[in-house]
Scaffold this active site. Structure first.
Site, PDB file in Angstrom:
ATOM      1  N   HIS A 192      -3.324  -9.173  41.711  1.00  0.00           N
ATOM      2  CA  HIS A 192      -2.939 -10.567  41.963  1.00  0.00           C
ATOM      3  C   HIS A 192      -3.827 -11.124  43.053  1.00  0.00           C
ATOM      4  CE1 HIS A 192      -0.437  -7.717  44.198  1.00  0.00           C
ATOM      5  NE2 HIS A 192      -0.499  -8.574  45.219  1.00  0.00           N
ATOM      6  N   HIS A 232      -3.937 -13.757  46.004  1.00  0.00           N
ATOM      7  CA  HIS A 232      -3.130 -14.629  46.864  1.00  0.00           C
ATOM      8  C   HIS A 232      -3.931 -15.907  47.131  1.00  0.00           C
ATOM      9  CE1 HIS A 232      -0.263 -11.439  48.426  1.00  0.00           C
ATOM     10  NE2 HIS A 232      -1.253 -10.660  48.043  1.00  0.00           N
TER      11      HIS A 232
END
Ligand code: AMP
Ligand code: ZN
Length: 119
Positions: free
Chosen positions: A105, A107
């Site tokens: 992922h 951020h």
């Protein structure tokens, strides 16, 4: 639009809708949603629909997907009016890198000044 079904993975469960999230963007390759424990006034996570545990697990075949994740961050930053003031994108890898969820992922953090170097 589901393509990731690892029920042991929190972010796969978010993709499948088994775990709630606040979606800000989605397409056939990625999902972007609000971080549940925001570290900045704007804190969004951009994840691939494909389950990839860490950045170490990426291969040349993922180049387009990784590029798409970065371009999604750039696009969201503009849409959320972060682009001019600035923002930060971060991908943590493994324990020393601070990774806690093992589905890659990016951020996207904004609306406050960022310190450098990070802690
Ligand atoms: P990392 O530490 O880089 O693996 O980032 C994982 C992020 O997921 C952290 O910023 C957490 O606050 C966030 N997080 C954990 N659980 C959830 C959840 N259910 N929904 C949204 N974000 C979450
Ligand atoms: Zn996953």
């Amino acid at each position: 639009m589901t393509s990731c079904t690892d029920s042991n993975c929190l972010f796969c469960r978010i993709i499948s809708g088994d775990e709630p999230s606040t979606t800000v963007y989605e397409d056939d390759k990625v999902l972007a949603f609000r971080d549940k424990f925001p570290a900045a006034p704007v804190h969004i996570l951009i994840i691939p629909r494909e389950h990839i545990a860490t950045l170490n697990d990426t291969e040349p075949k993922h180049a387009e997907l990784l590029g798409h994740i970065m371009l999604t961050a750039s696009r969201l930053a503009k849409e959320l009016d972060l682009a001019d003031d600035g923002y930060r994108v971060v991908m943590n890898c493994n324990r020393q890198g601070g990774q806690t969820v093992y589905h890659i992922h990016l951020h996207l953090l904004g609306e406050r000044p960022m310190r450098w170097p990070p802690g």
